[in-house]
Design a protein around this motif. Sequence first.
Motif, PDB file in Angstrom:
ATOM      1  N   ARG A 159       0.742  -1.189   0.025  1.00 14.97           N
ATOM      2  CA  ARG A 159       0.028   0.017   0.089  1.00 14.97           C
ATOM      3  C   ARG A 159       0.860   1.279  -0.222  1.00 14.97           C
ATOM      4  NH1 ARG A 159      -1.178   0.783   5.678  1.00 14.97           N
ATOM      5  NH2 ARG A 159      -2.519   2.458   5.017  1.00 14.97           N
ATOM      6  N   GLY A 160       0.248   2.365  -0.580  1.00 19.02           N
ATOM      7  CA  GLY A 160       0.877   3.752  -0.390  1.00 19.02           C
ATOM      8  C   GLY A 160      -0.224   4.823  -0.272  1.00 19.02           C
ATOM      9  N   ASN A 161       0.156   5.622   0.412  1.00 20.05           N
ATOM     10  CA  ASN A 161      -0.525   6.886   0.780  1.00 20.05           C
ATOM     11  C   ASN A 161      -0.036   8.073   0.806  1.00 20.05           C
ATOM     12  OD1 ASN A 161      -1.402   4.300   2.488  1.00 20.05           O
ATOM     13  ND2 ASN A 161      -3.466   5.224   1.935  1.00 20.05           N
ATOM     14  N   ILE A 162      -0.419   8.848   0.028  1.00 21.29           N
ATOM     15  CA  ILE A 162       0.100  10.463   0.051  1.00 21.29           C
ATOM     16  C   ILE A 162      -1.047  11.435   0.576  1.00 21.29           C
ATOM     17  CG2 ILE A 162       2.325  10.133  -1.068  1.00 21.29           C
ATOM     18  CD1 ILE A 162       0.847  11.408  -3.480  1.00 21.29           C
ATOM     19  N   SER A 163      -0.820  12.551   1.110  1.00 19.89           N
ATOM     20  CA  SER A 163      -1.745  13.597   1.279  1.00 19.89           C
ATOM     21  C   SER A 163      -1.107  14.983   1.407  1.00 19.89           C
ATOM     22  CB  SER A 163      -2.625  13.434   2.380  1.00 19.89           C
ATOM     23  OG  SER A 163      -2.280  13.378   3.500  1.00 19.89           O
ATOM     24  N   TYR A 164      -1.693  15.965   0.963  1.00 18.67           N
ATOM     25  CA  TYR A 164      -1.223  17.418   1.069  1.00 18.67           C
ATOM     26  C   TYR A 164      -2.375  18.297   1.598  1.00 18.67           C
ATOM     27  CZ  TYR A 164       0.215  22.006  -0.204  1.00 18.67           C
ATOM     28  OH  TYR A 164       0.254  23.522  -0.144  1.00 18.67           O
ATOM     29  N   GLU A 165      -2.009  18.986   2.819  1.00 16.39           N
ATOM     30  CA  GLU A 165      -3.012  19.875   3.538  1.00 16.39           C
ATOM     31  C   GLU A 165      -2.381  21.146   3.211  1.00 16.39           C
ATOM     32  OE1 GLU A 165      -4.050  20.302   8.274  1.00 16.39           O
ATOM     33  OE2 GLU A 165      -4.025  18.354   7.264  1.00 16.39           O
ATOM     34  N   SER A 166      -3.485  22.146   3.186  1.00 18.75           N
ATOM     35  CA  SER A 166      -3.135  23.639   3.154  1.00 18.75           C
ATOM     36  C   SER A 166      -4.306  24.447   3.670  1.00 18.75           C
ATOM     37  CB  SER A 166      -2.539  24.043   1.791  1.00 18.75           C
ATOM     38  OG  SER A 166      -2.378  25.397   1.906  1.00 18.75           O
ATOM     39  N   PRO A 167      -4.091  25.454   4.575  1.00 25.06           N
ATOM     40  CA  PRO A 167      -5.270  26.269   4.748  1.00 25.06           C
ATOM     41  C   PRO A 167      -5.975  27.124   3.378  1.00 25.06           C
ATOM     42  CG  PRO A 167      -3.202  27.306   5.298  1.00 25.06           C
ATOM     43  CD  PRO A 167      -3.080  26.117   5.068  1.00 25.06           C
ATOM     44  N   LEU A 168      -5.218  27.209   2.671  1.00 19.57           N
ATOM     45  CA  LEU A 168      -5.808  28.240   1.348  1.00 19.57           C
ATOM     46  C   LEU A 168      -5.258  27.386   0.289  1.00 19.57           C
ATOM     47  CD1 LEU A 168      -4.809  31.487   3.149  1.00 19.57           C
ATOM     48  CD2 LEU A 168      -6.868  31.072   2.586  1.00 19.57           C
ATOM     49  N   MET A 169      -6.103  26.718  -0.525  1.00 24.00           N
ATOM     50  CA  MET A 169      -6.010  26.160  -1.677  1.00 24.00           C
ATOM     51  C   MET A 169      -6.936  26.057  -2.829  1.00 24.00           C
ATOM     52  SD  MET A 169      -4.522  21.974  -1.637  1.00 24.00           S
ATOM     53  CE  MET A 169      -6.189  21.380  -0.587  1.00 24.00           C
ATOM     54  N   GLY A 170      -8.162  25.558  -2.366  1.00 24.83           N
ATOM     55  CA  GLY A 170      -9.318  25.621  -3.740  1.00 24.83           C
ATOM     56  C   GLY A 170     -10.385  26.428  -3.335  1.00 24.83           C
ATOM     57  N   LEU A 171     -11.186  25.572  -2.491  1.00 28.19           N
ATOM     58  CA  LEU A 171     -12.469  26.437  -1.954  1.00 28.19           C
ATOM     59  C   LEU A 171     -12.246  27.630  -1.257  1.00 28.19           C
ATOM     60  CD1 LEU A 171     -14.720  23.271  -0.943  1.00 28.19           C
ATOM     61  CD2 LEU A 171     -14.692  24.508  -3.222  1.00 28.19           C
TER      62      LEU A 171
ATOM     63  N   LEU B 236     -17.714  34.189  -0.341  1.00 32.85           N
ATOM     64  CA  LEU B 236     -18.789  33.643   0.517  1.00 32.85           C
ATOM     65  C   LEU B 236     -18.463  32.375   1.038  1.00 32.85           C
ATOM     66  CD1 LEU B 236     -22.010  35.001  -0.760  1.00 32.85           C
ATOM     67  CD2 LEU B 236     -20.725  36.004   0.870  1.00 32.85           C
ATOM     68  N   LEU B 237     -18.593  31.302   0.431  1.00 30.81           N
ATOM     69  CA  LEU B 237     -17.962  29.936   0.702  1.00 30.81           C
ATOM     70  C   LEU B 237     -16.615  29.982   1.421  1.00 30.81           C
ATOM     71  CD1 LEU B 237     -18.791  26.900   1.118  1.00 30.81           C
ATOM     72  CD2 LEU B 237     -17.845  26.441  -1.304  1.00 30.81           C
ATOM     73  N   GLY B 238     -15.732  30.483   0.464  1.00 27.80           N
ATOM     74  CA  GLY B 238     -14.238  30.189   0.984  1.00 27.80           C
ATOM     75  C   GLY B 238     -14.051  30.936   2.287  1.00 27.80           C
ATOM     76  N   HIS B 239     -14.706  31.669   2.865  1.00 29.98           N
ATOM     77  CA  HIS B 239     -14.661  32.431   3.999  1.00 29.98           C
ATOM     78  C   HIS B 239     -14.608  31.409   5.215  1.00 29.98           C
ATOM     79  CE1 HIS B 239     -14.697  35.542   7.141  1.00 29.98           C
ATOM     80  NE2 HIS B 239     -15.691  34.623   7.680  1.00 29.98           N
ATOM     81  N   TYR B 240     -15.334  30.327   5.255  1.00 29.31           N
ATOM     82  CA  TYR B 240     -15.477  29.470   6.121  1.00 29.31           C
ATOM     83  C   TYR B 240     -14.677  28.324   6.196  1.00 29.31           C
ATOM     84  CZ  TYR B 240     -19.479  32.243   6.883  1.00 29.31           C
ATOM     85  OH  TYR B 240     -20.489  33.121   6.913  1.00 29.31           O
ATOM     86  N   ILE B 241     -13.842  28.121   5.002  1.00 30.12           N
ATOM     87  CA  ILE B 241     -12.805  27.126   4.931  1.00 30.12           C
ATOM     88  C   ILE B 241     -11.410  26.977   5.638  1.00 30.12           C
ATOM     89  CG2 ILE B 241     -11.781  25.339   3.275  1.00 30.12           C
ATOM     90  CD1 ILE B 241     -14.864  25.515   2.980  1.00 30.12           C
ATOM     91  N   GLU B 242     -11.262  26.279   6.746  1.00 30.57           N
ATOM     92  CA  GLU B 242     -10.143  26.238   7.519  1.00 30.57           C
ATOM     93  C   GLU B 242      -9.036  25.781   6.924  1.00 30.57           C
ATOM     94  OE1 GLU B 242     -11.119  25.266  11.637  1.00 30.57           O
ATOM     95  OE2 GLU B 242     -12.656  26.460  11.819  1.00 30.57           O
ATOM     96  N   ARG B 243      -9.234  24.620   6.416  1.00 28.61           N
ATOM     97  CA  ARG B 243      -8.188  23.761   5.933  1.00 28.61           C
ATOM     98  C   ARG B 243      -8.595  22.847   4.761  1.00 28.61           C
ATOM     99  NH1 ARG B 243      -3.532  21.982  10.602  1.00 28.61           N
ATOM    100  NH2 ARG B 243      -3.817  23.727  11.922  1.00 28.61           N
ATOM    101  N   GLU B 244      -7.726  22.361   3.774  1.00 28.97           N
ATOM    102  CA  GLU B 244      -8.106  21.498   2.573  1.00 28.97           C
ATOM    103  C   GLU B 244      -7.137  20.656   2.564  1.00 28.97           C
ATOM    104  OE1 GLU B 244      -9.988  23.864  -0.921  1.00 28.97           O
ATOM    105  OE2 GLU B 244      -8.813  25.378   0.148  1.00 28.97           O
ATOM    106  N   ARG B 245      -7.413  19.322   1.765  1.00 26.49           N
ATOM    107  CA  ARG B 245      -6.469  18.502   1.687  1.00 26.49           C
ATOM    108  C   ARG B 245      -6.767  17.621   0.443  1.00 26.49           C
ATOM    109  NH1 ARG B 245      -5.914  14.433   6.788  1.00 26.49           N
ATOM    110  NH2 ARG B 245      -4.391  15.912   7.703  1.00 26.49           N
ATOM    111  N   ILE B 246      -5.730  17.004  -0.255  1.00 27.90           N
ATOM    112  CA  ILE B 246      -6.015  16.069  -1.287  1.00 27.90           C
ATOM    113  C   ILE B 246      -5.267  15.040  -0.927  1.00 27.90           C
ATOM    114  CG2 ILE B 246      -6.308  17.996  -3.066  1.00 27.90           C
ATOM    115  CD1 ILE B 246      -3.336  17.760  -3.711  1.00 27.90           C
ATOM    116  N   TYR B 247      -5.839  13.734  -1.622  1.00 22.28           N
ATOM    117  CA  TYR B 247      -5.473  12.331  -1.153  1.00 22.28           C
ATOM    118  C   TYR B 247      -5.267  11.638  -2.313  1.00 22.28           C
ATOM    119  CZ  TYR B 247      -8.267  13.850   2.833  1.00 22.28           C
ATOM    120  OH  TYR B 247      -9.036  14.408   3.908  1.00 22.28           O
TER     121      TYR B 247
END
Length: 675
Positions: free
Chosen positions: A595-607, A612-623
């Motif tokens: 198995r292999g797993n990678i993820s990247y997390e950032s507070p300001l990435m896409g959404l 309006l919607l982006g105001h409430y997003i604290e962190r985002e992650r891709i897997y």
Amino acid sequence: MKRILLLLYIISTVLTANGHEYSDSVLLERIFSFQRNYAHDVNGFSTNVYLKHLYNTKRRNATLWLIPSMYPLAKGQRKFLSEQYNHFTFNDVDNYDNLNQVFYTTIPRNKHTMSTLFCYLTPDLYNETIYDDHVLSPFNRYNRLFYKYTTTDLGNGKIRLDFRPKRVMNTQLVKGQAIVNYATGRIEQIELNGEFDMISFHTISTQGDHGARALMPQLCITDVTFKFAGNNITSHFEVAYDCPTTLPDTMSLKINRQLMDSIRPFSLSEEEELVYQHFDSLRHAKKHNDSIKAVMPMMLDKHSNASDRTWDMLGENLFSKTKSSTENGYVWLSPLLDPQYISYSKSKGLSYKMRLGAHYEFSKKTCIDFNPKAGYNFKLKQFFFTAPIRLEYNHKRRGYLDLIVGNGNRLSNQYTLNEIAAIDGEDSQWLNEDLHIFRDLYAQLKNYYMITPWLGIEGGVTFHHRRSQHAAKLGSFGIENDYKSLAPSVSVKLRPWRAAPVVSIDYERGLKFDKFNLPYERWEVDASWKRRMHRLQVFNARIGGGLYTLKKVNSFMDFTNFRDNNLPEGWDDDWSGNFQLLSSSVYNESKYYIRGNISYESPLMGLSFIPLLGHYIERERIYLSSLLINQSRLYSELGYGFSSRYISMGIFAGFRNIEYQEIGCKFTIELFRRW
């Protein structure tokens, strides 16, 4: 001619000294470098701190009961005042030991409320985050790309620096202005406006003037507004550092109004005085009623005491975390009704869990921890629990002894269905039942010791008792329905240098004797790496594999690093390194896995950049996760997730090789997680 040239030189010098050209680059560089060039390390710095909170409940309803630490405001008076006098000893600006020496409040029974506000006491302006692990500072060079700056020369070497987010006003960003010393880059005064985790805040802080004090406020005034489900509560709090009165460190906490009056560094406001006057009048009325009850003591007193006890019991146990501390330890219990312990995924359905924690220190080197957790899965209709207890006997070498008892995950044994088909026919009605599902009760005893900073050894023994949910029916077919195993194990953990991945090599051998009828031999190798980067970015990577070199009973593949988890921990621990759409049966049907797993997390990435919607997003992650097992094509999951003040949610798509299979989601409720 010389006079004209001299006049032109003086004019150009003045324009350069007062223009934006030098301020926007030179000034920012001096701010970013101030802590390194001028300020001393705060480690070991101590100061006396006075804090006062004024709470004003403008609107409220029954939902206020459901919010942790807010139940004292859910009934009774609408204005309360609390004061504290503390002694802070700093390890760094946002990590300090707090000795609470004097406390007084008008909240009934000396309760605390809105404990989340305490992270706003000491804004860390020069760090990457201003408050603990959130809100990106505009005064740190790594966050510069998120902010837009303008400057105004105020004269006398002072510059006003205005800052605001470049794009959307995300919850991880702030806006405001600062008065900065141009020569050094020292922030003298700061005004911040922001919103995070249900709290809108406006902060004005005057910073210290030299050394470690320049990194911390001298006086910090913050106004916050909390609005939720029709409730509207405001709080005004002021924090003063370097107060002149020093109380003995050995003095235990005193709830004393007269002492607080004598050490308060500045006067109360007129509104605050009125709160105390109203509180005193209520106390006087209560004393008068007590004198009446001395004549007729029966029903009123009993009803009042019972009501107070009921209110405390509901508020402290039903909706709030309960904690009891002693000099050497503490015990805490998660709220009985807490939305953040609810989670849902396509493969596991809806589940709810609770946690308990206990800690006791025998000495500085020896302590014991007990951290059980339990939960119920509504899809599986099963109660799960795990109860780990750890005795740490050598803190320096991380030497500890673990005893873990739990009921594990449900295990499926497809070979049982094959046996039923062979006995009762391919069209047997029992093939549609869950006769192949076994429950697992286990116990582990392990000891870990770090021989060197890069090498650790763990040895232990594991016991499993796996029994069919329908043991009687399997017995009628003459099929084995009860398995016991006892297996010694050894694990070697390697980390050649601090930033290197953690590599583990595990070996376990199941013994066969007496009633233990499940012999096996298993090897696993696993490497995991977590890299914390600037701007709250995190990169996770994990790769590993395992195989059974001996398996006389072809069922119950039970790997250490590849297993289903019915009691997931949440966003950070469970959402990277696991497969979200994989059926639970896959985990214990293959003799090997890679198995292999990678993820990247950032507070300001896409959404985050969507209005309006982006105001409430604290962190985002891709897997991205991939798995290879026997008799199956390569399985992969691609996912995207975000965390907000309300929920954490992930959307995942599954693939066999490059062929799309399915899509699913997972969410956990994050409401009031930090409260």
